[in-house]
Motif scaffolding. Sequence first.
Motif, PDB file in Angstrom:
ATOM      1  N   TYR A  20       0.811  -1.223   0.000  1.00 14.21           N
ATOM      2  CA  TYR A  20       0.000   0.000   0.000  1.00 14.21           C
ATOM      3  C   TYR A  20       0.841   1.268   0.000  1.00 14.21           C
ATOM      4  CZ  TYR A  20      -4.569  -2.123   0.377  1.00 14.21           C
ATOM      5  OH  TYR A  20      -5.729  -2.801   0.100  1.00 14.21           O
ATOM      6  N   GLY A  21       2.106   1.159   0.416  1.00 17.12           N
ATOM      7  CA  GLY A  21       2.957   2.343   0.409  1.00 17.12           C
ATOM      8  C   GLY A  21       3.651   2.584  -0.913  1.00 17.12           C
ATOM      9  N   ILE A  22       3.948   1.496  -1.664  1.00 17.78           N
ATOM     10  CA  ILE A  22       4.739   1.637  -2.893  1.00 17.78           C
ATOM     11  C   ILE A  22       4.017   1.067  -4.117  1.00 17.78           C
ATOM     12  CG2 ILE A  22       6.917   1.004  -4.021  1.00 17.78           C
ATOM     13  CD1 ILE A  22       8.187   0.863  -1.216  1.00 17.78           C
ATOM     14  N   MET A  23       3.691  -0.226  -4.077  1.00 16.40           N
ATOM     15  CA  MET A  23       3.241  -0.913  -5.292  1.00 16.40           C
ATOM     16  C   MET A  23       1.873  -0.453  -5.777  1.00 16.40           C
ATOM     17  SD  MET A  23       4.493  -4.834  -4.808  1.00 16.40           S
ATOM     18  CE  MET A  23       3.650  -5.237  -6.347  1.00 16.40           C
ATOM     19  N   TRP A  24       0.873  -0.443  -4.898  1.00 12.98           N
ATOM     20  CA  TRP A  24      -0.480  -0.140  -5.373  1.00 12.98           C
ATOM     21  C   TRP A  24      -0.608   1.293  -5.892  1.00 12.98           C
ATOM     22  CZ3 TRP A  24      -0.192  -4.687  -5.804  1.00 12.98           C
ATOM     23  CH2 TRP A  24      -0.407  -5.676  -4.868  1.00 12.98           C
ATOM     24  N   PRO A  25       0.013   2.302  -5.263  1.00 19.65           N
ATOM     25  CA  PRO A  25      -0.032   3.634  -5.889  1.00 19.65           C
ATOM     26  C   PRO A  25       0.603   3.665  -7.276  1.00 19.65           C
ATOM     27  CG  PRO A  25       0.591   3.835  -3.575  1.00 19.65           C
ATOM     28  CD  PRO A  25       0.602   2.373  -3.900  1.00 19.65           C
ATOM     29  N   LEU A  26       1.708   2.924  -7.461  1.00 24.33           N
ATOM     30  CA  LEU A  26       2.361   2.883  -8.778  1.00 24.33           C
ATOM     31  C   LEU A  26       1.478   2.191  -9.808  1.00 24.33           C
ATOM     32  CD1 LEU A  26       6.059   2.043  -7.766  1.00 24.33           C
ATOM     33  CD2 LEU A  26       5.146   4.244  -8.557  1.00 24.33           C
ATOM     34  N   ILE A  27       0.886   1.054  -9.439  1.00 21.73           N
ATOM     35  CA  ILE A  27       0.036   0.317 -10.381  1.00 21.73           C
ATOM     36  C   ILE A  27      -1.238   1.102 -10.674  1.00 21.73           C
ATOM     37  CG2 ILE A  27      -1.341  -1.793 -10.668  1.00 21.73           C
ATOM     38  CD1 ILE A  27       0.799  -3.318  -9.154  1.00 21.73           C
ATOM     39  N   ARG A  28      -1.748   1.808  -9.655  1.00 25.38           N
ATOM     40  CA  ARG A  28      -2.948   2.625  -9.868  1.00 25.38           C
ATOM     41  C   ARG A  28      -2.690   3.696 -10.930  1.00 25.38           C
ATOM     42  NH1 ARG A  28      -3.846   3.720  -4.906  1.00 25.38           N
ATOM     43  NH2 ARG A  28      -5.490   2.207  -4.464  1.00 25.38           N
ATOM     44  N   ASN A  29      -1.480   4.217 -10.986  1.00 24.15           N
ATOM     45  CA  ASN A  29      -1.130   5.226 -11.992  1.00 24.15           C
ATOM     46  C   ASN A  29      -1.065   4.643 -13.400  1.00 24.15           C
ATOM     47  OD1 ASN A  29      -0.933   7.255 -10.078  1.00 24.15           O
ATOM     48  ND2 ASN A  29       1.262   6.936  -9.725  1.00 24.15           N
ATOM     49  N   LEU A  30      -1.029   3.296 -13.517  1.00 19.33           N
ATOM     50  CA  LEU A  30      -0.980   2.641 -14.822  1.00 19.33           C
ATOM     51  C   LEU A  30      -2.377   2.284 -15.334  1.00 19.33           C
ATOM     52  CD1 LEU A  30       2.080   0.310 -14.123  1.00 19.33           C
ATOM     53  CD2 LEU A  30       2.053   2.336 -15.590  1.00 19.33           C
ATOM     54  N   LYS A  31      -3.402   2.818 -14.662  1.00 12.91           N
ATOM     55  CA  LYS A  31      -4.778   2.600 -15.108  1.00 12.91           C
ATOM     56  C   LYS A  31      -4.939   3.110 -16.538  1.00 12.91           C
ATOM     57  CE  LYS A  31      -7.956   3.626 -12.130  1.00 12.91           C
ATOM     58  NZ  LYS A  31      -8.901   4.408 -11.276  1.00 12.91           N
ATOM     59  N   GLY A  32      -5.549   2.298 -17.368  1.00 18.28           N
ATOM     60  CA  GLY A  32      -5.687   2.628 -18.776  1.00 18.28           C
ATOM     61  C   GLY A  32      -4.598   2.009 -19.615  1.00 18.28           C
ATOM     62  N   ASP A  33      -3.505   1.579 -18.978  1.00 17.38           N
ATOM     63  CA  ASP A  33      -2.403   0.917 -19.677  1.00 17.38           C
ATOM     64  C   ASP A  33      -2.396  -0.573 -19.324  1.00 17.38           C
ATOM     65  OD1 ASP A  33      -0.145   0.235 -21.024  1.00 17.38           O
ATOM     66  OD2 ASP A  33       1.245   1.302 -19.714  1.00 17.38           O
ATOM     67  N   TRP A  34      -2.228  -0.878 -18.047  1.00 20.05           N
ATOM     68  CA  TRP A  34      -2.210  -2.273 -17.615  1.00 20.05           C
ATOM     69  C   TRP A  34      -3.615  -2.860 -17.496  1.00 20.05           C
ATOM     70  CZ3 TRP A  34       1.962  -3.895 -13.533  1.00 20.05           C
ATOM     71  CH2 TRP A  34       3.235  -3.670 -14.067  1.00 20.05           C
ATOM     72  N   PHE A  35      -4.582  -2.023 -17.148  1.00 20.33           N
ATOM     73  CA  PHE A  35      -5.966  -2.499 -17.031  1.00 20.33           C
ATOM     74  C   PHE A  35      -6.892  -1.351 -17.420  1.00 20.33           C
ATOM     75  CE2 PHE A  35      -4.432  -1.048 -12.928  1.00 20.33           C
ATOM     76  CZ  PHE A  35      -5.416  -0.183 -12.478  1.00 20.33           C
ATOM     77  N   PRO A  36      -8.118  -1.656 -17.921  1.00 21.66           N
ATOM     78  CA  PRO A  36      -9.022  -0.610 -18.409  1.00 21.66           C
ATOM     79  C   PRO A  36      -9.393   0.384 -17.314  1.00 21.66           C
ATOM     80  CG  PRO A  36      -9.747  -2.787 -19.132  1.00 21.66           C
ATOM     81  CD  PRO A  36      -8.651  -3.015 -18.145  1.00 21.66           C
ATOM     82  N   ALA A  37      -9.406   1.654 -17.676  1.00 27.12           N
ATOM     83  CA  ALA A  37      -9.711   2.710 -16.707  1.00 27.12           C
ATOM     84  C   ALA A  37     -11.165   2.668 -16.263  1.00 27.12           C
ATOM     85  CB  ALA A  37      -9.387   4.076 -17.317  1.00 27.12           C
ATOM     86  N   ALA A  38     -12.052   2.125 -17.113  1.00 25.35           N
ATOM     87  CA  ALA A  38     -13.485   2.134 -16.797  1.00 25.35           C
ATOM     88  C   ALA A  38     -13.867   1.090 -15.751  1.00 25.35           C
ATOM     89  CB  ALA A  38     -14.294   1.893 -18.079  1.00 25.35           C
ATOM     90  N   ILE A  39     -13.011   0.098 -15.538  1.00 27.29           N
ATOM     91  CA  ILE A  39     -13.336  -0.974 -14.592  1.00 27.29           C
ATOM     92  C   ILE A  39     -13.057  -0.500 -13.171  1.00 27.29           C
ATOM     93  CG2 ILE A  39     -12.752  -3.333 -13.863  1.00 27.29           C
ATOM     94  CD1 ILE A  39     -12.019  -3.985 -16.685  1.00 27.29           C
ATOM     95  N   PRO A  40     -13.967  -0.719 -12.221  1.00 26.13           N
ATOM     96  CA  PRO A  40     -13.707  -0.309 -10.830  1.00 26.13           C
ATOM     97  C   PRO A  40     -12.543  -1.090 -10.232  1.00 26.13           C
ATOM     98  CG  PRO A  40     -15.706  -1.637 -10.970  1.00 26.13           C
ATOM     99  CD  PRO A  40     -15.303  -1.325 -12.378  1.00 26.13           C
ATOM    100  N   GLU A  41     -11.870  -0.478  -9.265  1.00 28.59           N
ATOM    101  CA  GLU A  41     -10.685  -1.105  -8.668  1.00 28.59           C
ATOM    102  C   GLU A  41     -11.008  -2.393  -7.931  1.00 28.59           C
ATOM    103  OE1 GLU A  41      -8.434   1.538  -6.249  1.00 28.59           O
ATOM    104  OE2 GLU A  41      -7.784   2.793  -7.930  1.00 28.59           O
ATOM    105  N   SER A  42     -12.262  -2.592  -7.553  1.00 24.09           N
ATOM    106  CA  SER A  42     -12.642  -3.813  -6.840  1.00 24.09           C
ATOM    107  C   SER A  42     -12.737  -5.029  -7.751  1.00 24.09           C
ATOM    108  CB  SER A  42     -13.984  -3.612  -6.133  1.00 24.09           C
ATOM    109  OG  SER A  42     -14.992  -3.278  -7.079  1.00 24.09           O
ATOM    110  N   SER A  43     -12.690  -4.820  -9.077  1.00 24.55           N
ATOM    111  CA  SER A  43     -12.790  -5.923 -10.030  1.00 24.55           C
ATOM    112  C   SER A  43     -11.503  -6.744 -10.053  1.00 24.55           C
ATOM    113  CB  SER A  43     -13.089  -5.382 -11.429  1.00 24.55           C
ATOM    114  OG  SER A  43     -12.937  -6.396 -12.403  1.00 24.55           O
TER     115      SER A  43
END
Length: 667
Positions: A290-313
């Motif tokens: 939660y301090g490093i990885m998830w903020p970094l992966i969250r910034n890749l929304k639209g690249d690694w995973f579709p931006a329209a999908i909720p994070e709970s998916s």
Amino acid sequence: MNSENESNVKKEIIERDEFDDQGTHEDDDSKRLQPWHNQITIRGVVASILIGSLFSVIAMKLNLTTGITPNLNVSAALLAFILITTWTKFLSKIGIVSAPFTKQENTMIQTCVVACYSIAVGGGFGSYLLGMNRKTYEQSGGTSIIGNSPSNIKEPAIGWMTGFLFLVCFIGLFVLIPLRKILIIDYKLTFPSGMATAVLINGFHSRGDKMAKKQVKGFIKSFCSSFVWGFFQWFYTAKEGCGFVQFPTFGLQAWKQTFYFDFSLTYVGTGMICSHIVNLSLLFGAVLSYGIMWPLIRNLKGDWFPAAIPESSMKSLNGYKVFISIALLLGDGLYNFVKILRVTIINIHGRFNSKNLNSAGGVNQDNLSDLRKDEVFIKESIPLWVGAVGYVTLAIISIIGIPFIFPDLKWYFVLVAYIFAPSLAFCNAYGAGLTDINMSYNYGKVGLFTIAAWSGKEHGVIAAMAACGLFKSIINVSCILMQDFKTGHLTLTSPRAMLLSQAIGTALGCIVSPLSFFLFYKAFDIGNPDGEFKAPYAIIYRNLAIIGVQGFSALPQHCLQLCYGFFAFAIGVNLVKDFSPGRVGKWMPIPTAMAVPFLIGGYFAIDMCVGTLVVFVWQKLNPKKAEMMVPAVASGLICGEGIWSLPASVLGLAKINPPICMKFLPG
């Protein structure tokens, strides 16, 4: 987690008192030992029901919040001692003479309580059984995931859960009965948890009242403080996200990443019981995820995973959380599984080569105390036919009954499980006796993957999770029984009394655990990833079953590569821990502990680190007092807030809401 959660207090007690408490006191005790049926008393059974029910509720709350439950054996022995000694003193004050409270009766109560709450811990209420419901099915991706069909849903119900537990738990009592003498006396296995509990019980009944009074006072003070604090907090939790549990200790930005102290005295007490390395591993996992990885992966929304999908998916950020947690659990579990299996095989092979089963461990066979313990343990034997007939009879009943509860788990799957279960149970009990690591959850995963692959995509998910429960329950119950036999061996308690106590506790657990589960299930939003009762292992076990059915196609983009990396990391950390110098290895994190905050956040890790800080400072200032008081104070903190969860649940069921919402907003 229980296997890694052994406290330093236990180890220090063993090192200091093992010789003293196993010496001359047994000489006197053995001369006045009561018959086995007198060691089980009515007051002992009543105390077992009260403490076992309390611990089941506490364990259930821990299961459904973070999934981490500490080993409560020492707490069970302590509470039994407090309850019975208080009762006998009360009776003496009103002129009623009661029978003396012996360490055999103390052991019987502890055995019954542990058997009871172990069903709540290992019964799958926060993992494979809960993973069958509709909410977890939807969180796992619903019909968008191959193999995760609507037919693979089974909603929780008291009836089928109770029946399933009776079918799969009781048979574990009979698996290793024929081998108890070999494991306890011939092989001289230590079973450190069982030995620590025995040393504590021997100490209660040999050192007089002075220490006991201090422990009782410490327990009562911490219990009352924890209960009152839980009651006080309730008034400020009128809505979701309100109250002290959401206090932004380190600021609102840190709070958004789950870094805050939530004032849970339950987890402070849990941190006091757990070893320092477990608590630090939790904190390290929280910072890394939660301090490093998830903020970094969250910034890749639209690249690694579709931006329209909720994070709970499962196709979004939640997929990375779940599957990387699984990779850490599997890597750590596989390494320890192979390691302990190797140690077991080498050790057994060495014994057969030496042709001398009694030479194990360098134990002095001339020691009179050891011979007396062995004599008592063997004297009231349990016939071989009891184990054989019990196992075969219950296996036949299960083969017929389980397919009625889970039609996808065919009778021949159950038959195969019962054919292999005894050998797996022996390997697990032997490994636990050497290392104190109960690997039943890993044997359960072996059963899960095997049945998932065998059942096919249409029916594999439910069948796999049910098979996981079947394997895990048999192996876990048999291992706990051997651990308690070790406690009974060192406290001169009859094996027959131990077996009957375990049976009473198992029956109680099979009844109380489903009831305590539904107390929470009906009163709270269980399985909500944004709520208090996240039940993280439910989605983990369902996705393990999905992977077993369909392979890795369920993973989001680049998740497989990250899983490979963390799987290798888990194995690498264990290799460094085992093969590096002690000063390096002792600082290596525990991957299984790291995996939990990867999924649910860091708030509870901070609570537990507060507990470990309290113990560390206490041990530095007054090590003798800390050794004596830490188990009592920690038990009080856990039990106090745990007891408050009962009226809180009742208030929730009655739709009585707290009057105030305390919430924190940016200035």
